[in-house]
Scaffold this motif. Structure first.
Motif, PDB file in Angstrom:
ATOM      1  N   SER A   1       0.869  -1.263   0.096  1.00 30.73           N
ATOM      2  CA  SER A   1      -0.225  -0.072  -0.220  1.00 30.73           C
ATOM      3  C   SER A   1       0.960   1.154   0.041  1.00 30.73           C
ATOM      4  CB  SER A   1      -0.930  -0.018   1.344  1.00 30.73           C
ATOM      5  OG  SER A   1      -0.128   0.040   2.247  1.00 30.73           O
ATOM      6  N   ILE A   2       1.929   1.153   0.501  1.00 32.95           N
ATOM      7  CA  ILE A   2       2.956   2.353   0.568  1.00 32.95           C
ATOM      8  C   ILE A   2       3.192   3.129  -1.016  1.00 32.95           C
ATOM      9  CG2 ILE A   2       5.277   3.247   1.242  1.00 32.95           C
ATOM     10  CD1 ILE A   2       5.372   1.144   3.357  1.00 32.95           C
ATOM     11  N   LEU A   3       3.351   2.231  -1.753  1.00 34.44           N
ATOM     12  CA  LEU A   3       3.633   2.770  -3.142  1.00 34.44           C
ATOM     13  C   LEU A   3       2.532   3.856  -3.651  1.00 34.44           C
ATOM     14  CD1 LEU A   3       5.313   3.113  -5.531  1.00 34.44           C
ATOM     15  CD2 LEU A   3       4.183   1.121  -6.715  1.00 34.44           C
ATOM     16  N   TYR A   4       1.153   3.125  -3.487  1.00 33.91           N
ATOM     17  CA  TYR A   4      -0.118   4.048  -3.648  1.00 33.91           C
ATOM     18  C   TYR A   4      -0.130   5.393  -2.995  1.00 33.91           C
ATOM     19  CZ  TYR A   4      -4.880   5.468  -4.368  1.00 33.91           C
ATOM     20  OH  TYR A   4      -6.012   6.164  -4.731  1.00 33.91           O
ATOM     21  N   CYS A   5       0.070   4.981  -1.654  1.00 32.85           N
ATOM     22  CA  CYS A   5       0.014   6.235  -0.755  1.00 32.85           C
ATOM     23  C   CYS A   5       0.879   7.477  -0.947  1.00 32.85           C
ATOM     24  CB  CYS A   5       0.127   5.836   0.563  1.00 32.85           C
ATOM     25  SG  CYS A   5       0.043   7.270   1.806  1.00 32.85           S
ATOM     26  N   GLU A   6       2.155   6.821  -1.586  1.00 33.89           N
ATOM     27  CA  GLU A   6       3.227   7.789  -2.060  1.00 33.89           C
ATOM     28  C   GLU A   6       2.984   8.638  -3.370  1.00 33.89           C
ATOM     29  OE1 GLU A   6       6.991   5.726  -1.570  1.00 33.89           O
ATOM     30  OE2 GLU A   6       7.052   6.120   0.753  1.00 33.89           O
TER      31      GLU A   6
ATOM     32  N   GLY B   1      -8.838  11.453   1.357  1.00 34.00           N
ATOM     33  CA  GLY B   1      -8.129  10.008   1.266  1.00 34.00           C
ATOM     34  C   GLY B   1      -6.713   9.890   1.974  1.00 34.00           C
ATOM     35  N   ILE B   2      -5.995  10.791   1.782  1.00 37.24           N
ATOM     36  CA  ILE B   2      -4.582  10.540   2.221  1.00 37.24           C
ATOM     37  C   ILE B   2      -4.624  10.529   3.467  1.00 37.24           C
ATOM     38  CG2 ILE B   2      -2.648  12.078   2.673  1.00 37.24           C
ATOM     39  CD1 ILE B   2      -2.219  10.743   0.143  1.00 37.24           C
ATOM     40  N   THR B   3      -5.585  11.444   4.327  1.00 40.26           N
ATOM     41  CA  THR B   3      -5.659  11.521   5.705  1.00 40.26           C
ATOM     42  C   THR B   3      -6.152   9.881   6.167  1.00 40.26           C
ATOM     43  OG1 THR B   3      -6.268  13.882   5.650  1.00 40.26           O
ATOM     44  CG2 THR B   3      -6.807  12.530   7.693  1.00 40.26           C
ATOM     45  N   THR B   4      -6.856   9.533   5.546  1.00 42.78           N
ATOM     46  CA  THR B   4      -7.514   8.056   6.084  1.00 42.78           C
ATOM     47  C   THR B   4      -6.223   7.021   5.856  1.00 42.78           C
ATOM     48  OG1 THR B   4      -9.750   8.681   5.443  1.00 42.78           O
ATOM     49  CG2 THR B   4      -9.151   6.551   5.559  1.00 42.78           C
ATOM     50  N   MET B   5      -5.602   7.065   4.732  1.00 46.06           N
ATOM     51  CA  MET B   5      -4.406   6.202   4.449  1.00 46.06           C
ATOM     52  C   MET B   5      -3.331   6.495   5.582  1.00 46.06           C
ATOM     53  SD  MET B   5      -3.865   5.540   0.468  1.00 46.06           S
ATOM     54  CE  MET B   5      -3.889   7.252  -0.035  1.00 46.06           C
ATOM     55  N   ARG B   6      -3.236   7.579   5.853  1.00 39.39           N
ATOM     56  CA  ARG B   6      -2.060   7.840   6.900  1.00 39.39           C
ATOM     57  C   ARG B   6      -2.686   7.137   8.252  1.00 39.39           C
ATOM     58  NH1 ARG B   6      -1.037  14.129   4.899  1.00 39.39           N
ATOM     59  NH2 ARG B   6       0.533  13.483   3.492  1.00 39.39           N
ATOM     60  N   ALA B   7      -3.892   7.452   8.477  1.00 40.04           N
ATOM     61  CA  ALA B   7      -4.296   7.021   9.838  1.00 40.04           C
ATOM     62  C   ALA B   7      -4.152   5.503  10.028  1.00 40.04           C
ATOM     63  CB  ALA B   7      -5.768   7.551  10.164  1.00 40.04           C
ATOM     64  N   TYR B   8      -4.496   4.791   9.056  1.00 40.58           N
ATOM     65  CA  TYR B   8      -4.526   3.323   8.970  1.00 40.58           C
ATOM     66  C   TYR B   8      -3.275   2.815   8.808  1.00 40.58           C
ATOM     67  CZ  TYR B   8      -9.589   2.563   8.594  1.00 40.58           C
ATOM     68  OH  TYR B   8     -10.828   2.590   8.762  1.00 40.58           O
ATOM     69  N   GLY B   9      -2.051   3.744   8.602  1.00 46.72           N
ATOM     70  CA  GLY B   9      -0.720   3.116   8.471  1.00 46.72           C
ATOM     71  C   GLY B   9      -0.295   2.702   7.227  1.00 46.72           C
ATOM     72  N   PHE B  10      -1.092   2.937   6.290  1.00 43.24           N
ATOM     73  CA  PHE B  10      -0.876   2.496   4.838  1.00 43.24           C
ATOM     74  C   PHE B  10       0.261   3.329   4.153  1.00 43.24           C
ATOM     75  CE2 PHE B  10      -5.397   0.991   4.749  1.00 43.24           C
ATOM     76  CZ  PHE B  10      -5.223  -0.187   5.316  1.00 43.24           C
ATOM     77  N   CYS B  11       0.625   4.471   4.978  1.00 43.31           N
ATOM     78  CA  CYS B  11       1.573   5.036   4.107  1.00 43.31           C
ATOM     79  C   CYS B  11       2.882   4.949   4.426  1.00 43.31           C
ATOM     80  CB  CYS B  11       1.305   6.716   4.402  1.00 43.31           C
ATOM     81  SG  CYS B  11      -0.233   6.986   3.458  1.00 43.31           S
ATOM     82  N   ASP B  12       3.307   4.449   5.774  1.00 42.08           N
ATOM     83  CA  ASP B  12       4.443   3.841   6.575  1.00 42.08           C
ATOM     84  C   ASP B  12       4.753   2.664   7.333  1.00 42.08           C
ATOM     85  OD1 ASP B  12       2.918   4.741   8.521  1.00 42.08           O
ATOM     86  OD2 ASP B  12       4.107   6.664   9.042  1.00 42.08           O
TER      87      ASP B  12
ATOM     88  N   SER C   1       2.952   2.000   9.858  1.00 41.34           N
ATOM     89  CA  SER C   1       3.007   2.369  11.284  1.00 41.34           C
ATOM     90  C   SER C   1       1.517   1.845  11.799  1.00 41.34           C
ATOM     91  CB  SER C   1       2.842   3.717  11.504  1.00 41.34           C
ATOM     92  OG  SER C   1       2.084   4.389  10.970  1.00 41.34           O
ATOM     93  N   GLU C   2       1.466   1.853  13.127  1.00 43.49           N
ATOM     94  CA  GLU C   2       0.200   1.239  13.577  1.00 43.49           C
ATOM     95  C   GLU C   2      -0.902   1.862  13.524  1.00 43.49           C
ATOM     96  OE1 GLU C   2      -1.233  -0.217  18.065  1.00 43.49           O
ATOM     97  OE2 GLU C   2       0.766  -0.015  17.594  1.00 43.49           O
ATOM     98  N   SER C   3      -2.286   1.620  13.149  1.00 47.23           N
ATOM     99  CA  SER C   3      -3.486   2.545  12.803  1.00 47.23           C
ATOM    100  C   SER C   3      -3.773   3.103  13.921  1.00 47.23           C
ATOM    101  CB  SER C   3      -4.408   1.272  12.363  1.00 47.23           C
ATOM    102  OG  SER C   3      -5.688   2.222  12.314  1.00 47.23           O
ATOM    103  N   THR C   4      -4.165   4.428  13.848  1.00 44.13           N
ATOM    104  CA  THR C   4      -4.857   5.081  14.771  1.00 44.13           C
ATOM    105  C   THR C   4      -6.169   4.964  14.918  1.00 44.13           C
ATOM    106  OG1 THR C   4      -4.562   6.988  13.381  1.00 44.13           O
ATOM    107  CG2 THR C   4      -2.778   6.672  15.083  1.00 44.13           C
ATOM    108  N   ILE C   5      -6.901   4.510  14.084  1.00 43.47           N
ATOM    109  CA  ILE C   5      -8.096   4.122  14.022  1.00 43.47           C
ATOM    110  C   ILE C   5      -8.525   2.700  14.331  1.00 43.47           C
ATOM    111  CG2 ILE C   5     -10.213   4.025  12.235  1.00 43.47           C
ATOM    112  CD1 ILE C   5      -8.869   5.869  10.386  1.00 43.47           C
ATOM    113  N   GLU C   6      -9.492   2.577  15.158  1.00 40.38           N
ATOM    114  CA  GLU C   6      -9.912   1.161  15.419  1.00 40.38           C
ATOM    115  C   GLU C   6     -10.553   0.354  14.631  1.00 40.38           C
ATOM    116  OE1 GLU C   6     -13.221  -0.708  18.996  1.00 40.38           O
ATOM    117  OE2 GLU C   6     -12.723   1.400  18.929  1.00 40.38           O
ATOM    118  N   ILE C   7      -9.933  -0.734  14.537  1.00 44.30           N
ATOM    119  CA  ILE C   7     -10.538  -1.655  13.416  1.00 44.30           C
ATOM    120  C   ILE C   7     -11.004  -2.963  13.932  1.00 44.30           C
ATOM    121  CG2 ILE C   7      -9.312  -3.158  11.624  1.00 44.30           C
ATOM    122  CD1 ILE C   7      -6.781  -1.200  11.623  1.00 44.30           C
ATOM    123  N   ASP C   8     -12.039  -3.602  13.299  1.00 45.03           N
ATOM    124  CA  ASP C   8     -12.575  -4.744  13.517  1.00 45.03           C
ATOM    125  C   ASP C   8     -12.148  -5.916  12.577  1.00 45.03           C
ATOM    126  OD1 ASP C   8     -14.027  -7.097  13.941  1.00 45.03           O
ATOM    127  OD2 ASP C   8     -15.900  -6.183  13.630  1.00 45.03           O
ATOM    128  N   TYR C   9     -11.073  -6.400  12.985  1.00 45.80           N
ATOM    129  CA  TYR C   9     -10.160  -7.492  12.088  1.00 45.80           C
ATOM    130  C   TYR C   9     -10.907  -8.510  11.743  1.00 45.80           C
ATOM    131  CZ  TYR C   9      -5.965  -4.673  13.001  1.00 45.80           C
ATOM    132  OH  TYR C   9      -5.082  -3.438  13.362  1.00 45.80           O
TER     133      TYR C   9
END
Length: 212
Positions: A51-56, A93-104, A106-114
């Motif tokens: 996902s990092i490639l798309y985010c970048e 969209g960028i804000t959401t991807m960053r929050a989920y950790g798809f850009c680097d 990192s751990e998601s800052t949004i609660e996820i129901d896996y």
């Protein structure tokens, strides 16, 4: 009288310097060429965190649009929207991807129901990885990647019964680019980056057509 005329002349000159020209298709082509060069280089690819490639890619599009040396408040030539309006479409969209950790990664800052594969996290993840794979194609068009994005998110949301996040009358600027004949492939068969792509596929045990 001469002083008044001189002052008027200086004001006119200052307005002429400060007034920015209309953004045009040549400006946008510069962004697409930069994005193509970035996304086709395997040094920027990852199999572990696709996902990092798309985010970048999207982050660089935002930076390029934001950095255009033209008027961001009037319609882009032939587009029917301003640079500021375009940026406003992308940045959530960028804000959401960053929050989920798809850009680097990192751990998601949004609660996820896996356990729920209709959780927004999975929709974002699946489409980001799909678009990253597309961008690795030798013949990927950077504007087509964005044309593929909207249907991907729409299909997943429909499948999961989630309302669309775009207005019914929304017209993608990338559709306008395509209709104007400006969604094109920048390709040079002699570019050594294509051998790097083959080496990457070999190194990661991917088939030749993995990203076509």
């Amino acid at each position: 009288m001469k002083i008044a005329l001189l002052a008027l002349f200086l004001v006119f000159c200052k307005v002429g310097v400060d007034a920015k020209r209309q953004c045009n298709q040549e400006d946008l082509e510069g962004c697409e060429r930069m994005l193509t060069e970035y996304t086709r280089n395997p040094d920027n690819w990852s199999e572990e965190h696709k996902s990092i490639l798309y985010c970048e890619f999207v982050e660089r599009r935002v930076a390029c649009l934001d950095g255009l040396d033209c008027d961001h408040t009037t319609d882009i030539e032939g587009m029917g929207l301003t640079v500021n309006e375009w940026l406003g479409m992308i940045e959530p969209g960028i804000t959401t991807m960053r929050a989920y950790g798809f850009c680097d990664a990192s751990e998601s800052t949004i609660e996820i129901d896996y356990d729920d594969y209709c959780d927004e996290y999975y929709i974002q993840k699946n489409c980001s990885e799909y678009l990253s794979d597309y961008l690795k194609s030798r013949y990927a068009l950077t504007c087509s990647a964005m044309l593929k994005a909207a249907p991907c998110f729409m299909v997943w949301r429909n499948r999961c019964g989630i309302p669309p996040n775009q207005a019914p009358d929304f017209v993608s600027p990338y559709i306008t680019l395509a209709e104007m004949g400006n969604c094109v492939l920048f390709y040079d068969s002699s570019d050594p980056v294509f051998q790097k792509q083959e080496d990457y596929r070999t190194e990661h045990g991917l088939g030749y057509f993995a990203y076509f």
